[in-house]
Design a protein around this motif. Sequence first.
Motif, mmCIF file in Angstrom:
data_model
loop_
_atom_site.group_PDB
_atom_site.id
_atom_site.type_symbol
_atom_site.label_atom_id
_atom_site.label_comp_id
_atom_site.label_asym_id
_atom_site.label_seq_id
_atom_site.Cartn_x
_atom_site.Cartn_y
_atom_site.Cartn_z
ATOM 1 N N ALA A 98 35.809 52.711 71.207
ATOM 2 C CA ALA A 98 35.293 52.232 69.930
ATOM 3 C C ALA A 98 33.935 52.869 69.646
ATOM 4 C CB ALA A 98 35.165 50.713 69.943
ATOM 5 N N HIS A 99 33.562 52.906 68.372
ATOM 6 C CA HIS A 99 32.286 53.490 67.971
ATOM 7 C C HIS A 99 31.127 52.694 68.559
ATOM 8 C CE1 HIS A 99 29.016 54.836 65.329
ATOM 9 N NE2 HIS A 99 29.763 55.889 65.070
ATOM 10 N N ARG A 100 30.039 53.386 68.821
ATOM 11 C CA ARG A 100 28.891 52.733 69.455
ATOM 12 C C ARG A 100 28.330 51.586 68.614
ATOM 13 N NH1 ARG A 100 24.468 57.117 70.364
ATOM 14 N NH2 ARG A 100 26.315 58.272 70.993
ATOM 15 N N ASP A 101 28.462 51.673 67.287
ATOM 16 C CA ASP A 101 27.945 50.584 66.452
ATOM 17 C C ASP A 101 28.632 49.260 66.782
ATOM 18 O OD1 ASP A 101 26.224 52.292 65.122
ATOM 19 O OD2 ASP A 101 27.632 52.707 63.503
ATOM 20 N N GLY A 102 29.917 49.314 67.110
ATOM 21 C CA GLY A 102 30.646 48.101 67.443
ATOM 22 C C GLY A 102 30.245 47.521 68.776
ATOM 23 N N LYS A 103 29.682 48.341 69.640
ATOM 24 C CA LYS A 103 29.297 47.885 70.969
ATOM 25 C C LYS A 103 27.967 47.130 70.965
ATOM 26 C CE LYS A 103 31.577 51.977 72.890
ATOM 27 N NZ LYS A 103 32.689 51.367 73.620
ATOM 28 N N GLY A 104 27.258 47.188 69.837
ATOM 29 C CA GLY A 104 25.952 46.548 69.781
ATOM 30 C C GLY A 104 25.955 45.158 69.194
ATOM 31 N N PHE A 105 27.130 44.621 68.871
ATOM 32 C CA PHE A 105 27.202 43.316 68.222
ATOM 33 C C PHE A 105 26.637 42.197 69.088
ATOM 34 C CE2 PHE A 105 29.113 44.965 64.656
ATOM 35 C CZ PHE A 105 29.645 44.011 63.796
ATOM 36 N N GLY A 106 26.650 42.367 70.404
ATOM 37 C CA GLY A 106 26.160 41.315 71.281
ATOM 38 C C GLY A 106 24.649 41.246 71.342
#
Length: 259
Positions: free
Chosen positions: A200-208
């Motif tokens: 997944a794109h890195r932007d999605g990994k920052g939601f936490g």
Amino acid sequence: MRKSSKALIFVIIVVTIIASILIIKGIYTQKNSNTNNIENIGTIKVTMIKENKTIEVKDINEINAIKKIGFHDVLEVAQGAMETTYNEAKELKEKLEEGQAFMTTSCCPSYIALVEKHVKDMKPYVSHTGSPMYFSARIAKEKYPDAQVVFIGPCVAKRAEARKDEAVDFVMTFEEVQSVFDGLGIDVSQVGKGDFVCDAHRDGKGFGMTGGVLGAVKAQGLIPDLKAIQVANLNKKNIALLRAFAKGKSPAKFVEVMA
């Protein structure tokens, strides 16, 4: 707990080191050469894991630990987070073009409950976009249609969200998952590492992380020079701030709110 006469799927999302969706597919009959032609394979379980870091392929002990519980596969929650990002960015653009003063995020179930009970004037400004759990569960359902879904994360409030979502059947906390490991005598440090592909794109990994949703939406570039702010922790001061925003006093067009 919702029952199904077909398969049973657990989707688990873990959001500290990992966030995961676990899917357990119930007992079914299938002939498979990889299982010595045993007709009744039994329970297949799938896990979706999300990390806050950007990685492509990683060896993670938790993968094997989860599989020892009986889960079969691992899916990444950041995929669902990106669906949230795309849809929320488009919704924000549409709302602002319609003349709405601002919009807030909708990912946090504690914030949604606060609005519904105590800050009702904020309702028109809350995004209608589904959370990463919402979209991740549907990704899992698309891959495993006859399944029930279990979300695992740090937030107990996700249970309230799951009660309103037909695609999510169970919610567990990190502590509860650790209790399962302890009860089954599974030592995570000793199970060995399992490969996990995070595409997944890195932007999605920052939601936490605080500001993760805000940053991901801004990164879509749909609204040039978007002024955005974040409200973290729903304490008395911030609740008063949100009440002021709801009366038209928001200093930004996009507000990320997390408990």
